[in-house]
Design a protein around this motif. Structure first.
Motif, PDB file in Angstrom:
ATOM      1  N   GLY A   1       0.784  -1.224   0.000  1.00  0.00           N
ATOM      2  CA  GLY A   1       0.000   0.000   0.000  1.00  0.00           C
ATOM      3  C   GLY A   1       0.818   1.278   0.000  1.00  0.00           C
ATOM      4  N   PHE A   2       2.122   1.185   0.213  1.00  0.00           N
ATOM      5  CA  PHE A   2       3.023   2.342   0.193  1.00  0.00           C
ATOM      6  C   PHE A   2       2.484   3.510   1.028  1.00  0.00           C
ATOM      7  CE2 PHE A   2       4.292  -0.086  -3.517  1.00  0.00           C
ATOM      8  CZ  PHE A   2       5.675  -0.049  -3.430  1.00  0.00           C
ATOM      9  N   GLY A   3       1.953   3.172   2.200  1.00  0.00           N
ATOM     10  CA  GLY A   3       1.446   4.187   3.107  1.00  0.00           C
ATOM     11  C   GLY A   3       0.037   4.648   2.825  1.00  0.00           C
ATOM     12  N   LEU A   4      -0.568   4.155   1.743  1.00  0.00           N
ATOM     13  CA  LEU A   4      -1.924   4.570   1.370  1.00  0.00           C
ATOM     14  C   LEU A   4      -2.942   3.447   1.552  1.00  0.00           C
ATOM     15  CD1 LEU A   4      -0.955   6.549  -1.858  1.00  0.00           C
ATOM     16  CD2 LEU A   4      -1.763   7.521   0.288  1.00  0.00           C
ATOM     17  N   ASP A   5      -2.518   2.342   2.148  1.00  0.00           N
ATOM     18  CA  ASP A   5      -3.422   1.197   2.281  1.00  0.00           C
ATOM     19  C   ASP A   5      -4.619   1.516   3.165  1.00  0.00           C
ATOM     20  OD1 ASP A   5      -2.235  -0.182   5.163  1.00  0.00           O
ATOM     21  OD2 ASP A   5      -0.854   1.010   3.957  1.00  0.00           O
ATOM     22  N   GLY A   6      -4.417   2.352   4.208  1.00  0.00           N
ATOM     23  CA  GLY A   6      -5.550   2.712   5.058  1.00  0.00           C
ATOM     24  C   GLY A   6      -6.618   3.466   4.292  1.00  0.00           C
ATOM     25  N   LEU A   7      -6.196   4.447   3.504  1.00  0.00           N
ATOM     26  CA  LEU A   7      -7.139   5.190   2.678  1.00  0.00           C
ATOM     27  C   LEU A   7      -7.836   4.267   1.696  1.00  0.00           C
ATOM     28  CD1 LEU A   7      -8.439   7.700   1.437  1.00  0.00           C
ATOM     29  CD2 LEU A   7      -6.303   8.104   0.187  1.00  0.00           C
ATOM     30  N   LEU A   8      -7.092   3.357   1.081  1.00  0.00           N
ATOM     31  CA  LEU A   8      -7.682   2.452   0.099  1.00  0.00           C
ATOM     32  C   LEU A   8      -8.669   1.493   0.755  1.00  0.00           C
ATOM     33  CD1 LEU A   8      -4.471   1.973  -1.978  1.00  0.00           C
ATOM     34  CD2 LEU A   8      -6.666   2.693  -2.929  1.00  0.00           C
ATOM     35  N   ARG A   9      -8.396   1.085   1.986  1.00  0.00           N
ATOM     36  CA  ARG A   9      -9.367   0.228   2.668  1.00  0.00           C
ATOM     37  C   ARG A   9     -10.662   0.976   2.944  1.00  0.00           C
ATOM     38  NH1 ARG A   9      -4.657  -1.592   5.261  1.00  0.00           N
ATOM     39  NH2 ARG A   9      -5.013  -0.265   7.091  1.00  0.00           N
ATOM     40  N   THR A  10     -10.554   2.261   3.313  1.00  0.00           N
ATOM     41  CA  THR A  10     -11.784   3.017   3.554  1.00  0.00           C
ATOM     42  C   THR A  10     -12.565   3.223   2.256  1.00  0.00           C
ATOM     43  OG1 THR A  10     -10.780   5.210   3.237  1.00  0.00           O
ATOM     44  CG2 THR A  10     -10.662   4.250   5.451  1.00  0.00           C
ATOM     45  N   ARG A  11     -11.892   3.146   1.108  1.00  0.00           N
ATOM     46  CA  ARG A  11     -12.553   3.356  -0.175  1.00  0.00           C
ATOM     47  C   ARG A  11     -12.761   2.047  -0.939  1.00  0.00           C
ATOM     48  NH1 ARG A  11     -12.302   8.243  -3.687  1.00  0.00           N
ATOM     49  NH2 ARG A  11     -14.415   7.399  -3.733  1.00  0.00           N
ATOM     50  N   ARG A  12     -12.686   0.930  -0.241  1.00  0.00           N
ATOM     51  CA  ARG A  12     -12.735  -0.366  -0.919  1.00  0.00           C
ATOM     52  C   ARG A  12     -14.022  -0.575  -1.715  1.00  0.00           C
ATOM     53  NH1 ARG A  12     -12.987  -1.106   4.496  1.00  0.00           N
ATOM     54  NH2 ARG A  12     -14.853  -2.064   5.400  1.00  0.00           N
ATOM     55  N   ASN A  13     -15.124   0.031  -1.272  1.00  0.00           N
ATOM     56  CA  ASN A  13     -16.380  -0.138  -2.016  1.00  0.00           C
ATOM     57  C   ASN A  13     -16.394   0.655  -3.321  1.00  0.00           C
ATOM     58  OD1 ASN A  13     -17.436  -1.837  -0.038  1.00  0.00           O
ATOM     59  ND2 ASN A  13     -18.325  -0.137   1.121  1.00  0.00           N
ATOM     60  N   ASP A  14     -15.460   1.590  -3.449  1.00  0.00           N
ATOM     61  CA  ASP A  14     -15.343   2.372  -4.689  1.00  0.00           C
ATOM     62  C   ASP A  14     -14.179   1.908  -5.554  1.00  0.00           C
ATOM     63  OD1 ASP A  14     -17.464   4.199  -4.095  1.00  0.00           O
ATOM     64  OD2 ASP A  14     -16.139   5.213  -2.671  1.00  0.00           O
ATOM     65  N   LEU A  15     -13.508   0.830  -5.145  1.00  0.00           N
ATOM     66  CA  LEU A  15     -12.292   0.366  -5.818  1.00  0.00           C
ATOM     67  C   LEU A  15     -12.571  -0.903  -6.616  1.00  0.00           C
ATOM     68  CD1 LEU A  15      -9.172   0.294  -6.246  1.00  0.00           C
ATOM     69  CD2 LEU A  15      -9.014  -0.854  -4.023  1.00  0.00           C
ATOM     70  N   SER A  16     -12.156  -0.903  -7.873  1.00  0.00           N
ATOM     71  CA  SER A  16     -12.322  -2.070  -8.740  1.00  0.00           C
ATOM     72  C   SER A  16     -10.992  -2.422  -9.396  1.00  0.00           C
ATOM     73  CB  SER A  16     -13.342  -1.785  -9.860  1.00  0.00           C
ATOM     74  OG  SER A  16     -14.578  -1.360  -9.339  1.00  0.00           O
ATOM     75  N   GLY A  17     -10.765  -3.697  -9.618  1.00  0.00           N
ATOM     76  CA  GLY A  17      -9.597  -4.144 -10.366  1.00  0.00           C
ATOM     77  C   GLY A  17     -10.013  -4.619 -11.739  1.00  0.00           C
ATOM     78  N   ILE A  18      -9.587  -3.918 -12.771  1.00  0.00           N
ATOM     79  CA  ILE A  18      -9.920  -4.268 -14.154  1.00  0.00           C
ATOM     80  C   ILE A  18      -8.627  -4.636 -14.871  1.00  0.00           C
ATOM     81  CG2 ILE A  18     -10.911  -3.465 -16.331  1.00  0.00           C
ATOM     82  CD1 ILE A  18     -12.629  -1.515 -14.727  1.00  0.00           C
ATOM     83  N   LEU A  19      -8.529  -5.875 -15.285  1.00  0.00           N
ATOM     84  CA  LEU A  19      -7.296  -6.359 -15.899  1.00  0.00           C
ATOM     85  C   LEU A  19      -7.015  -5.618 -17.200  1.00  0.00           C
ATOM     86  CD1 LEU A  19      -5.107  -8.604 -15.505  1.00  0.00           C
ATOM     87  CD2 LEU A  19      -6.454  -9.980 -17.108  1.00  0.00           C
ATOM     88  N   ASN A  20      -5.773  -5.141 -17.322  1.00  0.00           N
ATOM     89  CA  ASN A  20      -5.355  -4.522 -18.577  1.00  0.00           C
ATOM     90  C   ASN A  20      -5.505  -5.505 -19.729  1.00  0.00           C
ATOM     91  OD1 ASN A  20      -4.704  -1.970 -17.693  1.00  0.00           O
ATOM     92  ND2 ASN A  20      -2.528  -2.393 -17.430  1.00  0.00           N
TER      93      ASN A  20
END
Length: 493
Positions: free
Chosen positions: A235-254
């Protein structure tokens, strides 16, 4: 649906990595999914040179007082959907972008001191276009890519006018666009933006965090990476923020642009071939060995690296196991540039093993195509890998990927073990732990598989039949766009 895509690079005009490939392929892919996509780019010389029929459609003042123009034209060299040219807005700001060489660094490989201004300008241009700078076309949403476009979401948030949603795609969380706090005066954002709930990051300004915090939806470039960046390890120090935004986060394969990467039609390779007709691949291998100064041998497994030469890519493992590879009867060809120590170390290896190990420093797109066409194994032993495209190119060109099970590498390569060899799903060699021992064992497994022609052929055939087309990815992006635009979704095709 009108989409404004914001990025610093676009293939084939300007490329330093996979970001350019995605930025170049996505507009045409989105066109097939019912999106009218235009791109916004900095006015780097290579991009200006590739812009056709460019005309000024407006100008605006940047927060530090400089006035920039916005050109609108088309990009004939960028792949487009049939009958739909790629329209581009390009910032006309020579003082910011008209510099030779690397778009981000000077001749000493140091980031330009005004990079915060250069890419803040991109964010503000996106906000102005979203709010009607071009009277003839305004986007329903803005899609920014990586830290260079990270400030876009903040500029949209803090500028007046009708709300326009922002989608933000993380291509590599390790590169965050971090600047000293005193650049805030140049950015044109209110002081309220410089806080933990904003773009402040350990007392500095993070363009990446601005995108992650202010964007309406976040995507990244593989499902596995979307999970990994929510952990402290990646997470390079941003994992906490990303966890709070997990419902807005999607992984789309290139995906891969089949018009560019297809051994049956590739103009860069000496002979065409396909999964059904592989005779041309042996000719490509011989030509590659000759071009690289390697000993001509059709029966010698040729391992290759096409990569930025950085520690992230696991190239210290490749260096540590060169003797294992050579003693096992293999050859190694490396194409890339980056860390000076890695360049020097690979150079020394090439001197020690003349005819068996070769290095070409720099990046050559046509040569990269010939490498995939002529090689047997593509090495991608990354410490972390958001998606990776080289393993996909390797699969499609019949060069088996040897990868670490991380990020998009784990999502795209199936390890050749007894079970997957038996059921026909194996496509490459995968190892788990980032260690010299595990990597060396993977190299030995690749050499052993190569010595079993029937099994090798089956794995190669399976790999070459993989579907990495943009159709599915474009549909997934449209779903994210719809979620950000609920009032517009009913009007989509």
């Amino acid at each position: 649906m009108r989409v404004l895509q914001v990025s610093a690079e676009i293939f084939p005009l300007l490329k330093t990595g996979g970001l350019a490939d995605i930025a170049g392929a996505l507009p045409a892919a989105l066109a097939t999914a019912g999106c009218d996509t235009r791109v916004l780019l900095p006015g780097f010389p290579a991009i200006r040179a590739g812009l056709a029929s460019g005309e000024t459609i407006g100008q605006f003042a940047l927060p530090w007082g400089e006035t920039v123009g916005v050109l609108l034209g088309t990009l004939p060299a960028v792949p487009s959907a049939e009958g739909r040219p790629v329209h581009a807005y390009v910032l006309d700001a020579p003082s910011l972008y008209d510099r030779p060489g690397n778009p981000y660094e000077d001749a000493q490989r140091l980031p330009y001191a005004d990079n915060h201004r250069r890419f803040a300008a991109l964010g503000w241009a996106a906000a102005r276009l979203a709010r009607g700078l071009d009277a003839a076309w305004a986007p329903h949403l803005v899609h920014g890519h990586d830290w260079h476009a990270g400030l876009t979401a903040a500029c949209l948030k803090f500028s007046a006018g009708k709300p326009v949603p922002c989608i933000y795609t993380v291509h590599n969380l390790a590169y965050q666009g971090i600047f000293p706090a005193d650049v805030m005066g140049d950015l044109g954002l209110p002081s309220a933006a410089f806080q933990v709930d904003g773009l402040e990051f350990h007392g500095q300004v993070s363009f990446m965090k601005a995108g992650l915090f202010y964007a309406d939806k976040i995507t990244t470039v593989s499902p596995s990476y979307a999970r990994e960046i929510q952990t402290p390890e990646q997470g390079f120090g941003l994992d906490g923020l990303l966890r709070t935004r997990r419902n807005d986060l999607s992984g789309i394969l290139n995906a891969v642009d089949a018009a560019v990467w297809n051994p049956a039609t590739d103009a860069h390779i000496p002979r065409h071939y396909s999964a059904e007709s592989l005779a041309g691949k042996s000719r490509c291998k011989a030509a590659l060995q000759e071009e690289a100064g390697l000993t001509l041998s059709k029966d010698t497994p040729l391992f290759t690296v096409v990569s930025r030469l950085t520690e992230q890519k696991g190239l210290n493992l490749v260096l540590a196991a060169i003797d294992t590879l050579v003693e096992g009867g293999g050859q190694l060809l490396v194409l890339g540039s980056g860390d000076h120590e890695l360049e020097t170390a690979f150079g020394h290896a090439a001197q020690r093993h003349a005819g068996t190990v070769a290095l070409r420093v720099g990046y050559d797109e046509a040569f990269a195509h010939r490498i995939f066409a002529g090689s047997d194994i593509t090495l991608v032993p990354s410490r972390f890998e958001p998606c990776g495209l080289t393993q996909m190119y390797g699969l499609l060109y019949g060069s088996l990927p040897l990868v670490r099970a991380v990020g998009g590498l784990a999502d795209t390569v199936v390890d050749a073990d007894l079970a997957t060899l038996d059921d026909g799903t194996a496509t490459g060699i995968v190892f788990a732990n980032f260690s010299e021992a595990d990597y060396r064992h993977a190299v030995r497994r690749a050499l052993a598989l190569y010595r079993q022609p029937r099994a090798w052929s089956r794995v190669r055939q399976t790999g070459m039949h993989q579907d990495f087309s943009w159709t599915q990815a474009a549909r997934q992006y449209r779903v994210v766009y719809q979620a950000a635009l609920p009032n517009f979704s009913h009007a989509l095709p």
